[in-house]
Scaffold this active site. Structure first.
Site, mmCIF file in Angstrom:
data_model
loop_
_atom_site.group_PDB
_atom_site.id
_atom_site.type_symbol
_atom_site.label_atom_id
_atom_site.label_comp_id
_atom_site.label_asym_id
_atom_site.label_seq_id
_atom_site.Cartn_x
_atom_site.Cartn_y
_atom_site.Cartn_z
ATOM 1 N N PHE A 33 0.827 -1.202 0.000
ATOM 2 C CA PHE A 33 0.000 0.000 0.000
ATOM 3 C C PHE A 33 0.860 1.249 0.000
ATOM 4 O O PHE A 33 1.725 1.428 0.853
ATOM 5 C CB PHE A 33 -0.923 0.012 1.224
ATOM 6 C CG PHE A 33 -1.805 1.236 1.302
ATOM 7 C CD1 PHE A 33 -2.815 1.438 0.383
ATOM 8 C CD2 PHE A 33 -1.611 2.181 2.290
ATOM 9 C CE1 PHE A 33 -3.636 2.567 0.446
ATOM 10 C CE2 PHE A 33 -2.418 3.315 2.375
ATOM 11 C CZ PHE A 33 -3.431 3.505 1.440
ATOM 12 N N TYR A 62 0.842 5.519 -0.024
ATOM 13 C CA TYR A 62 -0.001 6.671 0.339
ATOM 14 C C TYR A 62 0.732 8.000 0.146
ATOM 15 O O TYR A 62 0.183 9.065 0.393
ATOM 16 C CB TYR A 62 -0.471 6.553 1.795
ATOM 17 C CG TYR A 62 0.669 6.437 2.780
ATOM 18 C CD1 TYR A 62 1.213 7.564 3.384
ATOM 19 C CD2 TYR A 62 1.226 5.196 3.101
ATOM 20 C CE1 TYR A 62 2.274 7.465 4.277
ATOM 21 C CE2 TYR A 62 2.283 5.080 3.979
ATOM 22 C CZ TYR A 62 2.802 6.216 4.558
ATOM 23 O OH TYR A 62 3.861 6.105 5.433
ATOM 24 N N SER A 102 4.589 9.130 -2.204
ATOM 25 C CA SER A 102 5.128 9.151 -3.568
ATOM 26 C C SER A 102 4.858 7.864 -4.342
ATOM 27 O O SER A 102 4.853 7.876 -5.579
ATOM 28 C CB SER A 102 6.633 9.428 -3.537
ATOM 29 O OG SER A 102 7.308 8.439 -2.798
ATOM 30 N N GLU A 139 12.643 3.403 1.274
ATOM 31 C CA GLU A 139 11.866 3.820 2.442
ATOM 32 C C GLU A 139 12.627 3.631 3.758
ATOM 33 O O GLU A 139 12.729 4.538 4.555
ATOM 34 C CB GLU A 139 10.542 3.033 2.502
ATOM 35 C CG GLU A 139 9.722 3.089 1.222
ATOM 36 C CD GLU A 139 9.108 4.455 0.956
ATOM 37 O OE1 GLU A 139 9.206 5.334 1.814
ATOM 38 O OE2 GLU A 139 8.542 4.635 -0.130
#
Length: 196
Positions: free
Chosen positions: A16, A18, A20, A95
């Protein structure tokens, strides 16, 4: 939760996005769906000193904050086969290493479908991260975004693309936090241009 624990015994996985990821996943996937997760709100409370800012002037990017009454809209990507390991290896650098995110499994609800939710992996920046900036007013966040640039580009691009995604893909959703920061950033840009 470590990536190797996530993919153990799995042939496919939903991821999932939300922030970039909704416009720039940069990994191969089988299919994608717009939808939402419950119990979280999206907030520009995380600092970024690499992609959208630097050490002197960190940018602001979104993370998720737990809130039982909120939902967050975005895109879920299904990765399968060799895409599974490749996408997680890529996202771990994008990330976790650069951004200080942790991973968690959440229920993802595809928009307009009667089918049940699916489990999806999500990356969440934590408040104990050195880059975590926490809450501020829309004006403060908008001003910071208007002034910040990193290796991936200007922080404004991140903000505007996210707002554009919400208007195009989720026109029925009122994301007050996002749109108030967009308005504040535009005001700051106008001020900076007028001052030149």
């Amino acid at each position: 939760m470590k990536p190797q624990d996530i993919i153990a015994g799995k042939t496919s996985l939903w991821i999932f996005g939300y922030g970039s990821l909704v416009w720039k996943p940069d990994f191969k996937y089988k299919r994608s769906k717009v939808g939402y997760i419950q119990g979280y709100k999206r907030r520009f409370w995380h600092g970024d000193n690499f992609h959208r800012g630097n050490d002197e002037l960190p940018g602001r990017v979104v993370t998720l904050i737990e809130d039982d009454d909120e939902t967050t809209w975005g895109v879920a990507f299904e990765v399968a086969g060799s895409q599974l390991e490749e996408s997680l290896k890529y996202l771990n650098v994008r990330e976790t290493v650069c951004g200080g995110y942790m991973t968690k499994m959440v229920d993802f609800f595809p928009e307009g479908e009667e089918q049940p939710s699916v489990q999806a992996l999500v990356y969440i920046a934590t408040s104990d991260n050195p880059l975590y900036l926490g809450p501020a007013t829309s004006e403060e966040i908008g001003a910071q975004i208007a002034m910040s640039r990193g290796k991936t580009g200007h922080n404004l691009e991140y903000l505007f693309r996210l707002a554009e995604f919400m208007r195009r893909s989720c026109p029925h959703v009122e994301d007050h936090h996002l749109f108030s920061i967009e308005a504040a950033a535009l005001t700051m840009v106008s001020y900076l241009l007028a001052a030149q």
